[in-house]
Design an enzyme around this catalytic site. Structure first.
Site, PDB file in Angstrom:
ATOM      1  N   GLU A 230       0.795  -1.188  -0.099  1.00 28.91           N
ATOM      2  CA  GLU A 230      -0.006   0.112   0.081  1.00 28.91           C
ATOM      3  C   GLU A 230       0.863   1.419   0.124  1.00 28.91           C
ATOM      4  O   GLU A 230       0.527   2.246  -0.710  1.00 28.91           O
ATOM      5  CB  GLU A 230      -1.047  -0.089   1.118  1.00 28.91           C
ATOM      6  CG  GLU A 230      -2.065  -0.877   1.131  1.00 28.91           C
ATOM      7  CD  GLU A 230      -3.033  -0.550  -0.006  1.00 28.91           C
ATOM      8  OE1 GLU A 230      -3.208   0.825  -0.421  1.00 28.91           O
ATOM      9  OE2 GLU A 230      -3.700  -1.471  -0.823  1.00 28.91           O
TER      10      GLU A 230
ATOM     11  N   TYR B 150      -6.893   6.211   4.929  1.00 31.39           N
ATOM     12  CA  TYR B 150      -6.798   5.423   3.570  1.00 31.39           C
ATOM     13  C   TYR B 150      -6.264   4.266   3.946  1.00 31.39           C
ATOM     14  O   TYR B 150      -6.670   2.879   3.820  1.00 31.39           O
ATOM     15  CB  TYR B 150      -6.367   6.058   2.425  1.00 31.39           C
ATOM     16  CG  TYR B 150      -6.202   5.141   1.406  1.00 31.39           C
ATOM     17  CD1 TYR B 150      -7.068   4.347   0.827  1.00 31.39           C
ATOM     18  CD2 TYR B 150      -4.681   4.720   1.170  1.00 31.39           C
ATOM     19  CE1 TYR B 150      -6.827   3.323  -0.189  1.00 31.39           C
ATOM     20  CE2 TYR B 150      -4.605   3.533   0.346  1.00 31.39           C
ATOM     21  CZ  TYR B 150      -5.621   2.777  -0.376  1.00 31.39           C
ATOM     22  OH  TYR B 150      -5.338   1.729  -1.171  1.00 31.39           O
TER      23      TYR B 150
ATOM     24  N   ASP C 179      -9.478   6.420  -1.980  1.00 34.25           N
ATOM     25  CA  ASP C 179      -8.158   6.921  -2.655  1.00 34.25           C
ATOM     26  C   ASP C 179      -8.633   7.656  -4.124  1.00 34.25           C
ATOM     27  O   ASP C 179      -9.854   7.646  -4.435  1.00 34.25           O
ATOM     28  CB  ASP C 179      -7.068   6.046  -2.896  1.00 34.25           C
ATOM     29  CG  ASP C 179      -7.448   5.023  -3.888  1.00 34.25           C
ATOM     30  OD1 ASP C 179      -8.792   4.809  -4.222  1.00 34.25           O
ATOM     31  OD2 ASP C 179      -6.643   4.071  -4.168  1.00 34.25           O
TER      32      ASP C 179
END
Ligand code: SF4
Length: 407
Positions: free
Chosen positions: A49, A132, A150
């Protein structure tokens, strides 16, 4: 890992259920077989991520694989030398991310006995992890009903709901988070299932193991969030979205209104600013002059060739004017060099590199040069090619090094 996020009441809207079912079915059939989708290890998912912020999937894959080979555990990341993590990150940019990852790993070792935390707020408290990323790790690794938002998800949701307000505005942004939450809540299973069962795999078309258990909802929160990201990446693209094959096209307001290309409404972009730099490739007895960027500046701790920023007109300016511009720039930058410290020795630039950092469009000219001001050498060190290749350079200066190697 067990779900620790408190599950609020599910929205009962038939619309949300239809969208969730369609997204889960589409994801089961169309998800790309990405290496971080073959694991439930929160550390590995966290690394993916962070790497995927600002970087394309195909670029990230070899970085992610190498990272996990070199630093397979949180403890290994916590313990390793900063030079090593910079080198492993070299080329991905935005190096604050990797320094924060190491701080977070050290915090996990200290506070959580080296185990990645399961609680959403504990994940959110780690350095470099915002709402997020915490939502992505909690949902993908732990199947918790944590929303994510996002750029890809914003695009899908603004189009799906026909939201014309700017998603960067606080109220609209809060509305989008709420919509993302409603969807993941809708996907959440009624009762927790064992994590072992959630690891059920099936064979994908190319024979590799791939999580495809959407039909049984065993990974529904994880898959729902990933389906939103995947739809934004593959189908609901910024330009020319493929509405004809989109699983949620029947529910999509933008499609009905033919306003896909106008959404999301991100307002006027800040005008790009051109900046010009000149870099000096000074070689002496097989060694090159380089320096490490100081802490607290862009690309801190990375290595580069001596360089200065020029004003409009760049290297063709008169030296008086050039010095004045450089002095002005130097007052608000970290550049320790002056053009007068070097004499250009090549008839043309070694290479010209154009790249962008945020709103800056940067042109960097690299010239072979001779150091003429011996006091300037104290700002850098002379190193062999072999030594240079062991250091982490900024992307642009890595290209200069490779060009110098070839020449
Ligand atoms: Fe995006 Fe088109 Fe699907 Fe709407 S129908 S979500 S605009 S791809």
């Amino acid at each position: 890992m067990s779900a620790k996020l408190k599950i609020q009441s599910k929205p009962s809207g038939a619309g949300a259920k239809r969208v969730v079912d369609a997204l889960l079915a589409w994801f089961a059939a169309n998800a790309r077989d990405l290496p971080w989708r073959r694991t439930r290890d929160p550390y590995a998912i966290w690394v993916s991520e962070i790497m995927l912020q600002q970087t394309q999937v195909k670029t990230v894959i070899p970085y992610w694989e190498r990272w996990l080979r070199e630093l397979p555990t949180i403890a290994a990341l916590a313990d390793t030398a900063p030079e090593k993590i910079h080198k492993l990150w070299e080329g991905l940019g935005y190096y604050t991310r990797v320094r924060n990852m190491q701080k977070a790993a050290q915090m996990i070792v200290e506070k959580h006995h080296g185990r990645f935390p399961e609680n959403f707020n504990d994940i959110l408290a780690l350095p470099g992890i915002g709402r997020y990323t915490a939502g992505a790790i909690a949902s993908i690794a732990c199947n918790q009903p944590a929303p994510i938002l996002d750029g890809n998800v914003i695009r899908v949701l603004t189009r799906l709901h026909g939201i014309t307000e700017n998603p960067r505005e606080k109220k609209t942004n809060a509305r989008l988070w709420k919509l993302a939450e409603e969807l993941v809540m809708q996907a959440a299973p009624q009762s927790p299932r064992s994590s072992r069962r959630e690891e059920a795999h099936s064979k994908s078309r190319n024979g590799q193991s791939l999580l495809t258990s959407a039909a049984t909802n065993e990974n529904a929160c994880s898959h729902l969030n990933q389906s939103l990201m995947e739809l934004g990446a593959l189908v609901c693209t910024p330009r020319s979205p493929q509405c004809g094959i989109c699983p949620v096209n029947k529910s999509c307001v933008a499609r009905k209104q033919n306003s896909q290309e106008q959404l999301p409404n991100l307002g006027k972009r800040e005008a790009a600013t051109a900046r010009r730099f000149i870099a000096f490739v000074a070689e002496r007895r097989g060694k090159f002059l380089v320096r490490q960027r100081p802490a607290g500046v862009v690309n801190a701790h990375l290595w580069e060739f001596p360089n200065v920023e020029l004003g409009e007109g760049g290297a063709r300016q008169s030296s008086a004017r050039r010095s004045e511009v450089v002095e002005r720039r130097r007052a608000r930058s970290d550049a320790p060099y002056h053009p007068g410290d070097f004499r250009l020795t090549s008839p043309a630039p070694l290479c010209i590199i154009k790249h962008s950092i945020t709103r800056y469009r940067i042109t960097l000219e690299a010239w072979r040069a001779k150091l003429t001001n011996s006091s300037a050498k104290t700002a850098g060190v002379w190193l062999t090619r072999r030594q240079l290749h062991q250091l982490a350079f900024t992307s642009a200066h890595r290209k200069i090094l490779l060009t110098a190697d070839a020449g």
